[in-house]
Scaffold this motif. Structure first.
Motif, PDB file in Angstrom:
ATOM      1  N   GLY A  33       0.811  -1.220   0.000  1.00 45.90           N
ATOM      2  CA  GLY A  33       0.000   0.000   0.000  1.00 45.90           C
ATOM      3  C   GLY A  33       0.839   1.262   0.000  1.00 45.90           C
ATOM      4  N   GLY A  34       0.689   2.070   1.040  1.00 47.75           N
ATOM      5  CA  GLY A  34       1.413   3.328   1.149  1.00 47.75           C
ATOM      6  C   GLY A  34       2.919   3.172   1.124  1.00 47.75           C
ATOM      7  N   ALA A  35       3.408   2.001   1.502  1.00 44.27           N
ATOM      8  CA  ALA A  35       4.850   1.766   1.460  1.00 44.27           C
ATOM      9  C   ALA A  35       5.355   1.743   0.021  1.00 44.27           C
ATOM     10  N   VAL A  36       4.521   1.268  -0.912  1.00 49.24           N
ATOM     11  CA  VAL A  36       4.895   1.311  -2.327  1.00 49.24           C
ATOM     12  C   VAL A  36       4.967   2.767  -2.790  1.00 49.24           C
ATOM     13  N   ASP A  37       3.996   3.579  -2.366  1.00 47.78           N
ATOM     14  CA  ASP A  37       4.049   5.019  -2.656  1.00 47.78           C
ATOM     15  C   ASP A  37       5.385   5.591  -2.203  1.00 47.78           C
ATOM     16  N   MET A  38       5.809   5.187  -1.014  1.00 43.77           N
ATOM     17  CA  MET A  38       7.016   5.739  -0.408  1.00 43.77           C
ATOM     18  C   MET A  38       8.273   5.315  -1.152  1.00 43.77           C
ATOM     19  N   VAL A  39       8.449   4.029  -1.415  1.00 46.19           N
ATOM     20  CA  VAL A  39       9.715   3.565  -1.989  1.00 46.19           C
ATOM     21  C   VAL A  39       9.847   3.913  -3.462  1.00 46.19           C
ATOM     22  N   THR A  40       8.723   4.110  -4.154  1.00 48.23           N
ATOM     23  CA  THR A  40       8.828   4.511  -5.558  1.00 48.23           C
ATOM     24  C   THR A  40       9.339   5.939  -5.688  1.00 48.23           C
ATOM     25  N   ALA A  41       9.286   6.716  -4.612  1.00 47.38           N
ATOM     26  CA  ALA A  41       9.833   8.073  -4.626  1.00 47.38           C
ATOM     27  C   ALA A  41      11.315   8.093  -4.291  1.00 47.38           C
ATOM     28  N   CYS A  42      11.877   6.930  -3.935  1.00 48.15           N
ATOM     29  CA  CYS A  42      13.301   6.837  -3.628  1.00 48.15           C
ATOM     30  C   CYS A  42      14.111   6.628  -4.906  1.00 48.15           C
ATOM     31  N   CYS A  43      15.414   6.835  -4.823  1.00 47.12           N
ATOM     32  CA  CYS A  43      16.284   6.711  -5.991  1.00 47.12           C
ATOM     33  C   CYS A  43      16.644   5.268  -6.296  1.00 47.12           C
ATOM     34  N   LEU A  44      17.003   4.513  -5.268  1.00 45.87           N
ATOM     35  CA  LEU A  44      17.423   3.130  -5.409  1.00 45.87           C
ATOM     36  C   LEU A  44      16.633   2.275  -4.437  1.00 45.87           C
ATOM     37  N   ARG A  45      16.419   1.013  -4.821  1.00 45.04           N
ATOM     38  CA  ARG A  45      15.693   0.082  -3.966  1.00 45.04           C
ATOM     39  C   ARG A  45      16.443  -1.243  -3.917  1.00 45.04           C
ATOM     40  N   TYR A  46      16.853  -1.634  -2.710  1.00 42.93           N
ATOM     41  CA  TYR A  46      17.422  -2.953  -2.483  1.00 42.93           C
ATOM     42  C   TYR A  46      16.373  -3.767  -1.736  1.00 42.93           C
ATOM     43  N   ALA A  47      16.359  -5.073  -1.961  1.00 43.68           N
ATOM     44  CA  ALA A  47      15.322  -5.903  -1.356  1.00 43.68           C
ATOM     45  C   ALA A  47      15.883  -7.246  -0.912  1.00 43.68           C
ATOM     46  N   THR A  48      15.223  -7.854   0.054  1.00 43.90           N
ATOM     47  CA  THR A  48      15.543  -9.221   0.436  1.00 43.90           C
ATOM     48  C   THR A  48      14.771 -10.177  -0.460  1.00 43.90           C
ATOM     49  N   ALA A  49      15.217 -11.419  -0.477  1.00 47.45           N
ATOM     50  CA  ALA A  49      14.589 -12.422  -1.347  1.00 47.45           C
ATOM     51  C   ALA A  49      13.129 -12.648  -0.990  1.00 47.45           C
ATOM     52  N   ASP A  50      12.755 -12.411   0.269  1.00 45.30           N
ATOM     53  CA  ASP A  50      11.363 -12.629   0.690  1.00 45.30           C
ATOM     54  C   ASP A  50      10.513 -11.371   0.553  1.00 45.30           C
ATOM     55  N   ALA A  51      11.069 -10.310   0.011  1.00 47.00           N
ATOM     56  CA  ALA A  51      10.312  -9.063  -0.123  1.00 47.00           C
ATOM     57  C   ALA A  51       9.261  -9.199  -1.223  1.00 47.00           C
ATOM     58  N   PHE A  52       8.186  -8.439  -1.067  1.00 42.98           N
ATOM     59  CA  PHE A  52       7.170  -8.362  -2.112  1.00 42.98           C
ATOM     60  C   PHE A  52       6.514  -6.988  -2.063  1.00 42.98           C
ATOM     61  N   PHE A  53       5.933  -6.604  -3.191  1.00 41.66           N
ATOM     62  CA  PHE A  53       5.280  -5.312  -3.337  1.00 41.66           C
ATOM     63  C   PHE A  53       3.810  -5.557  -3.658  1.00 41.66           C
ATOM     64  N   CYS A  54       2.946  -4.787  -3.031  1.00 40.01           N
ATOM     65  CA  CYS A  54       1.512  -4.995  -3.236  1.00 40.01           C
ATOM     66  C   CYS A  54       0.794  -3.653  -3.243  1.00 40.01           C
ATOM     67  N   ILE A  55       0.071  -3.379  -4.351  1.00 41.61           N
ATOM     68  CA  ILE A  55      -0.788  -2.196  -4.405  1.00 41.61           C
ATOM     69  C   ILE A  55      -2.092  -2.584  -3.710  1.00 41.61           C
ATOM     70  N   GLN A  56      -2.062  -2.462  -2.407  1.00 46.79           N
ATOM     71  CA  GLN A  56      -3.120  -2.989  -1.553  1.00 46.79           C
ATOM     72  C   GLN A  56      -4.431  -2.219  -1.674  1.00 46.79           C
ATOM     73  N   GLU A  57      -4.351  -0.984  -2.122  1.00 46.39           N
ATOM     74  CA  GLU A  57      -5.532  -0.127  -2.099  1.00 46.39           C
ATOM     75  C   GLU A  57      -6.731  -0.742  -2.819  1.00 46.39           C
ATOM     76  N   ILE A  58      -6.489  -1.396  -3.961  1.00 43.40           N
ATOM     77  CA  ILE A  58      -7.610  -1.969  -4.710  1.00 43.40           C
ATOM     78  C   ILE A  58      -8.299  -3.063  -3.906  1.00 43.40           C
ATOM     79  N   ASN A  59      -7.559  -3.701  -3.005  1.00 39.80           N
ATOM     80  CA  ASN A  59      -8.131  -4.775  -2.184  1.00 39.80           C
ATOM     81  C   ASN A  59      -9.040  -4.243  -1.082  1.00 39.80           C
TER      82      ASN A  59
END
Length: 286
Positions: free
Chosen positions: A124-150
């Motif tokens: 949800g809002g965390a996707v809003d936040m990280v897409t405004a960042c320059c670089l994104r590193y993630a762990t293998a278990d990370a996932f992104f979800c546009i939760q708002e539609i749910n």
């Protein structure tokens, strides 16, 4: 040595060391959800970092199993009541959202690059936040979800505006229409994340290594690069080239170039002046 911060923060910790600001979401028991205090503190922290000029790069990381589960749902039923009963009430939603959008936009307008280190759920809002960042590193278990539609609404704080510039449009539509999770491996393949790591510790170490490399460059040149990249993203090539000419003319430094070249030849770190601390106009005078 860590520099003390004058801010009193509940949802975050903030430390600056070796010109690297490290902002940590620190409410793992609540999955680092976002509520009005979260927004106030994030806005204050970003303003402080922007104005002080001490940091040359910002790393944002989190604690617990998930980076952030997004908006705290109980907020909608208590502190924030969106009035949909009249045109006037619905019109007021614009200003409410504008304030929230402005806080995340500060990540883009910050004078320094921002690196997000993401473990577990980025929802949800965390996707809003990280897409405004320059670089994104993630762990293998990370996932992104546009939760708002749910939960019956449209994502409204930046995801639908920034994600199409980071992912293929059809992928954005799939995620936005279905609320499906985008796993880290697939996000890496699309270029949403720069690298994937097996553990949060390895991820944060890599983010800090990258931050150290950025902090070693002339800060004003890094600032100018961030300005140029974002301008080019949103404008034509011709317009961006013209902007580049004015930008380079404004920040060019023969001294910085000489020091950079000399430092490379001598295999040492370059020595560069920091960004000038900023004040609001209202802070001057009596």
């Amino acid at each position: 040595m860590n520099a003390p911060t004058p801010l009193s923060l509940t949802c975050f910790t903030l430390n600056t060391s070796h010109h690297i600001a490290h902002l940590v979401l620190n409410r793992p028991e609540a999955m680092n959800t976002m509520h009005p205090l979260f927004w106030r503190e994030l806005d204050a922290a970003l303003t402080h970092i922007h104005q002080s000029g001490e940091a040359r790069v910002l790393v944002i990381s989190s604690t617990g199993k998930h980076f952030s589960a997004g908006m705290a749902l109980e907020t909608f039923g208590s502190e924030i009541a969106l009035d949909d009963s009249s045109p006037e009430g619905r019109a007021a939603i614009f200003d409410l959202l504008a304030g929230m959008q402005a806080t995340f936009s500060k990540l883009e307008t910050l004078r320094i690059p921002v690196i997000a280190a993401i473990q577990g759920g980025c929802i949800g809002g965390a996707v809003d936040m990280v897409t405004a960042c320059c670089l994104r590193y993630a762990t293998a278990d990370a996932f992104f979800c546009i939760q708002e539609i749910n939960i019956g609404m449209v994502a409204d704080v930046g995801t639908l505006q920034r994600l199409p510039k980071l992912l293929p449009l059809a992928v954005v539509k799939e995620l936005a229409y279905t609320g499906r999770r985008l796993p880290a491996a697939r996000a890496l393949g699309y270029g949403l994340v720069n690298e994937v790591f097996e553990s949060a510790e390895a991820m944060l170490a890599a983010a800090m290594q990258c931050a150290n490399e950025i902090a070693a460059k002339p800060p004003v040149a890094v600032w100018g690069t961030k300005q140029a990249v974002h301008y080019a993203r949103d404008h034509s090539v011709d317009d961006a080239l013209k902007q580049m000419g004015w930008l380079q003319g404004a920040i060019w430094s023969n001294a910085h170039v000489r020091e950079s070249v000399t430092a490379m030849k001598e295999k040492r770190a370059g020595q560069f002046p920091g960004l000038t601390p900023l004040k609001n106009f209202s802070e001057f005078g009596q």
